[in-house]
Design a protein around this motif. Structure first.
Motif, PDB file in Angstrom:
ATOM      1  N   ALA A  37       0.831  -1.206   0.000  1.00 46.75           N
ATOM      2  CA  ALA A  37       0.000   0.000   0.000  1.00 46.75           C
ATOM      3  C   ALA A  37       0.866   1.257   0.000  1.00 46.75           C
ATOM      4  CB  ALA A  37      -0.944  -0.003   1.203  1.00 46.75           C
ATOM      5  N   TRP A  38       1.962   1.215   0.742  1.00 46.68           N
ATOM      6  CA  TRP A  38       2.892   2.351   0.784  1.00 46.68           C
ATOM      7  C   TRP A  38       3.567   2.547  -0.568  1.00 46.68           C
ATOM      8  CZ3 TRP A  38       8.432   2.231   0.789  1.00 46.68           C
ATOM      9  CH2 TRP A  38       9.022   3.479   1.022  1.00 46.68           C
ATOM     10  N   VAL A  39       4.073   1.459  -1.155  1.00 39.18           N
ATOM     11  CA  VAL A  39       4.757   1.545  -2.450  1.00 39.18           C
ATOM     12  C   VAL A  39       3.804   2.046  -3.535  1.00 39.18           C
ATOM     13  CG1 VAL A  39       5.810   0.150  -4.305  1.00 39.18           C
ATOM     14  CG2 VAL A  39       6.537  -0.169  -1.925  1.00 39.18           C
ATOM     15  N   LEU A  40       2.556   1.559  -3.503  1.00 40.38           N
ATOM     16  CA  LEU A  40       1.569   1.922  -4.523  1.00 40.38           C
ATOM     17  C   LEU A  40       0.857   3.248  -4.229  1.00 40.38           C
ATOM     18  CD1 LEU A  40      -0.085  -1.575  -5.001  1.00 40.38           C
ATOM     19  CD2 LEU A  40       1.488  -0.425  -6.592  1.00 40.38           C
ATOM     20  N   HIS A  41       1.097   3.798  -3.040  1.00 35.65           N
ATOM     21  CA  HIS A  41       0.385   5.000  -2.578  1.00 35.65           C
ATOM     22  C   HIS A  41      -1.125   4.746  -2.543  1.00 35.65           C
ATOM     23  CE1 HIS A  41       4.125   7.201  -2.766  1.00 35.65           C
ATOM     24  NE2 HIS A  41       4.297   6.791  -4.014  1.00 35.65           N
ATOM     25  N   ALA A  42      -1.484   3.551  -2.086  1.00 37.05           N
ATOM     26  CA  ALA A  42      -2.898   3.177  -1.977  1.00 37.05           C
ATOM     27  C   ALA A  42      -3.489   3.830  -0.732  1.00 37.05           C
ATOM     28  CB  ALA A  42      -3.033   1.664  -1.887  1.00 37.05           C
ATOM     29  N   ASP A  43      -4.688   4.321  -0.873  1.00 39.79           N
ATOM     30  CA  ASP A  43      -5.407   4.862   0.272  1.00 39.79           C
ATOM     31  C   ASP A  43      -6.896   4.672   0.041  1.00 39.79           C
ATOM     32  OD1 ASP A  43      -6.290   6.961  -1.414  1.00 39.79           O
ATOM     33  OD2 ASP A  43      -4.660   8.266  -0.780  1.00 39.79           O
ATOM     34  N   ASP A  44      -7.697   5.236   0.926  1.00 39.26           N
ATOM     35  CA  ASP A  44      -9.140   5.030   0.861  1.00 39.26           C
ATOM     36  C   ASP A  44      -9.765   5.572  -0.418  1.00 39.26           C
ATOM     37  OD1 ASP A  44      -8.821   3.905   3.342  1.00 39.26           O
ATOM     38  OD2 ASP A  44      -9.476   5.676   4.431  1.00 39.26           O
ATOM     39  N   GLU A  45      -9.074   6.457  -1.096  1.00 36.67           N
ATOM     40  CA  GLU A  45      -9.589   7.039  -2.338  1.00 36.67           C
ATOM     41  C   GLU A  45      -9.189   6.231  -3.569  1.00 36.67           C
ATOM     42  OE1 GLU A  45     -11.632   9.738  -2.189  1.00 36.67           O
ATOM     43  OE2 GLU A  45     -11.418   9.487  -0.010  1.00 36.67           O
ATOM     44  N   LYS A  46      -8.273   5.295  -3.409  1.00 36.85           N
ATOM     45  CA  LYS A  46      -7.751   4.511  -4.533  1.00 36.85           C
ATOM     46  C   LYS A  46      -8.018   3.036  -4.284  1.00 36.85           C
ATOM     47  CE  LYS A  46      -4.098   7.916  -5.041  1.00 36.85           C
ATOM     48  NZ  LYS A  46      -2.712   8.167  -4.658  1.00 36.85           N
ATOM     49  N   VAL A  47      -9.277   2.647  -4.399  1.00 40.19           N
ATOM     50  CA  VAL A  47      -9.692   1.289  -4.054  1.00 40.19           C
ATOM     51  C   VAL A  47      -8.989   0.247  -4.920  1.00 40.19           C
ATOM     52  CG1 VAL A  47     -11.661  -0.277  -3.912  1.00 40.19           C
ATOM     53  CG2 VAL A  47     -11.884   2.071  -3.128  1.00 40.19           C
ATOM     54  N   ALA A  48      -8.758   0.536  -6.198  1.00 39.79           N
ATOM     55  CA  ALA A  48      -8.075  -0.433  -7.066  1.00 39.79           C
ATOM     56  C   ALA A  48      -6.689  -0.749  -6.525  1.00 39.79           C
ATOM     57  CB  ALA A  48      -7.991   0.099  -8.490  1.00 39.79           C
ATOM     58  N   LEU A 103     -11.181 -10.042  -0.746  1.00 42.18           N
ATOM     59  CA  LEU A 103     -11.277  -8.919  -1.697  1.00 42.18           C
ATOM     60  C   LEU A 103     -12.678  -8.314  -1.687  1.00 42.18           C
ATOM     61  CD1 LEU A 103      -9.241 -10.291  -4.728  1.00 42.18           C
ATOM     62  CD2 LEU A 103      -8.607  -8.371  -3.247  1.00 42.18           C
ATOM     63  N   ALA A 104     -13.693  -9.170  -1.661  1.00 39.89           N
ATOM     64  CA  ALA A 104     -15.075  -8.679  -1.644  1.00 39.89           C
ATOM     65  C   ALA A 104     -15.359  -7.893  -0.366  1.00 39.89           C
ATOM     66  CB  ALA A 104     -16.043  -9.851  -1.781  1.00 39.89           C
ATOM     67  N   ILE A 105     -14.906  -8.432   0.760  1.00 38.89           N
ATOM     68  CA  ILE A 105     -15.126  -7.741   2.040  1.00 38.89           C
ATOM     69  C   ILE A 105     -14.376  -6.403   2.053  1.00 38.89           C
ATOM     70  CG2 ILE A 105     -14.759  -7.833   4.536  1.00 38.89           C
ATOM     71  CD1 ILE A 105     -15.156 -10.907   4.319  1.00 38.89           C
ATOM     72  N   MET A 106     -13.133  -6.398   1.564  1.00 38.30           N
ATOM     73  CA  MET A 106     -12.363  -5.144   1.508  1.00 38.30           C
ATOM     74  C   MET A 106     -13.079  -4.113   0.643  1.00 38.30           C
ATOM     75  SD  MET A 106      -9.593  -5.009   3.380  1.00 38.30           S
ATOM     76  CE  MET A 106      -8.486  -3.808   2.655  1.00 38.30           C
ATOM     77  N   ASP A 111     -14.851   0.785   0.063  1.00 37.53           N
ATOM     78  CA  ASP A 111     -15.497   1.614  -0.958  1.00 37.53           C
ATOM     79  C   ASP A 111     -16.945   1.927  -0.617  1.00 37.53           C
ATOM     80  OD1 ASP A 111     -15.178   3.005  -3.465  1.00 37.53           O
ATOM     81  OD2 ASP A 111     -16.558   1.531  -4.328  1.00 37.53           O
ATOM     82  N   LEU A 112     -17.704   0.941  -0.199  1.00 39.05           N
ATOM     83  CA  LEU A 112     -19.134   1.152   0.025  1.00 39.05           C
ATOM     84  C   LEU A 112     -19.455   1.652   1.431  1.00 39.05           C
ATOM     85  CD1 LEU A 112     -20.563  -1.963  -1.864  1.00 39.05           C
ATOM     86  CD2 LEU A 112     -20.077   0.331  -2.751  1.00 39.05           C
ATOM     87  N   ALA A 113     -18.735   1.130   2.437  1.00 38.77           N
ATOM     88  CA  ALA A 113     -19.039   1.515   3.821  1.00 38.77           C
ATOM     89  C   ALA A 113     -18.152   2.651   4.327  1.00 38.77           C
ATOM     90  CB  ALA A 113     -18.919   0.309   4.745  1.00 38.77           C
ATOM     91  N   GLY A 114     -17.058   2.951   3.606  1.00 38.07           N
ATOM     92  CA  GLY A 114     -16.181   4.049   3.998  1.00 38.07           C
ATOM     93  C   GLY A 114     -15.320   3.771   5.218  1.00 38.07           C
ATOM     94  N   ILE A 115     -15.049   2.514   5.501  1.00 37.23           N
ATOM     95  CA  ILE A 115     -14.211   2.145   6.641  1.00 37.23           C
ATOM     96  C   ILE A 115     -12.747   2.286   6.228  1.00 37.23           C
ATOM     97  CG2 ILE A 115     -13.564   0.230   8.173  1.00 37.23           C
ATOM     98  CD1 ILE A 115     -16.489  -0.756   7.857  1.00 37.23           C
ATOM     99  N   HIS A 116     -11.916   2.795   7.114  1.00 36.43           N
ATOM    100  CA  HIS A 116     -10.490   2.966   6.824  1.00 36.43           C
ATOM    101  C   HIS A 116      -9.897   1.630   6.394  1.00 36.43           C
ATOM    102  CE1 HIS A 116      -6.176   3.560   7.508  1.00 36.43           C
ATOM    103  NE2 HIS A 116      -6.437   4.853   7.301  1.00 36.43           N
TER     104      HIS A 116
END
Length: 146
Positions: A37-48, A103-106, A111-116
């Motif tokens: 997540a750090w390497v990809l700069h993934a966060d709550d706004e970048k679900v992919a 993956l489905a739960i994440m 994305d849908l529930a807005g949980i960190h």
């Protein structure tokens, strides 16, 4: 007291070992996820990117979990290449099922529930560890002790 502790460990050895190595697999999974997540700069706004990081962590954790489950938890006695391949394939197949579930739960939680994403990842790991034990105990390593 030491004898009592040892006797309790021996009585529940498989469950204790599964919890211990399950915890280590959890740590490996979370560390691999955090790194990806750090390497990809993934966060709550970048679900992919969250899902890619989750997939990477899954692969690393599955390889670690197979080795520890086979060696320390269920103490598989399967030694021939064909048997090991069958065991590994069944293990990975079961992990694919729980990996898709993860993956489905994440996706739903982030994305849908807005949980960190890190909270969602923690919750997913608990659900997946329990599911993986059931698959391993009942389907994969049931006849591997001899």
């Amino acid at each position: 007291m030491i004898k009592f502790a040892w006797d309790m460990y021996k009585k529940y050895e498989e469950a204790v070992n599964y919890l211990f190595f399950g915890f280590l697999a959890f740590v490996v999974n979370m560390a691999a996820y955090a790194l990806a997540a750090w390497v990809l700069h993934a966060d709550d706004e970048k679900v992919a990117l969250v899902l890619i990081a989750t997939s990477f962590a899954w692969v690393v954790a599955v390889l670690f979990a197979y080795w520890t489950n086979r060696t320390f938890v269920f103490k598989s006695q399967v030694k021939d290449k064909g048997g090991i391949w069958k065991e590994f394939s069944a293990f990975v197949g079961a992990r694919v099922v729980t990996g898709v579930m993860e993956l489905a739960i994440m996706y739903v939680m982030v994305d849908l529930a807005g949980i960190h994403n890190m909270i969602a990842k923690f919750i997913c790991n608990v659900v997946v560890i329990v599911s993986n034990y059931i698959f391993s105990k009942l389907l994969i390593f049931k006849n591997s002790k001899g």
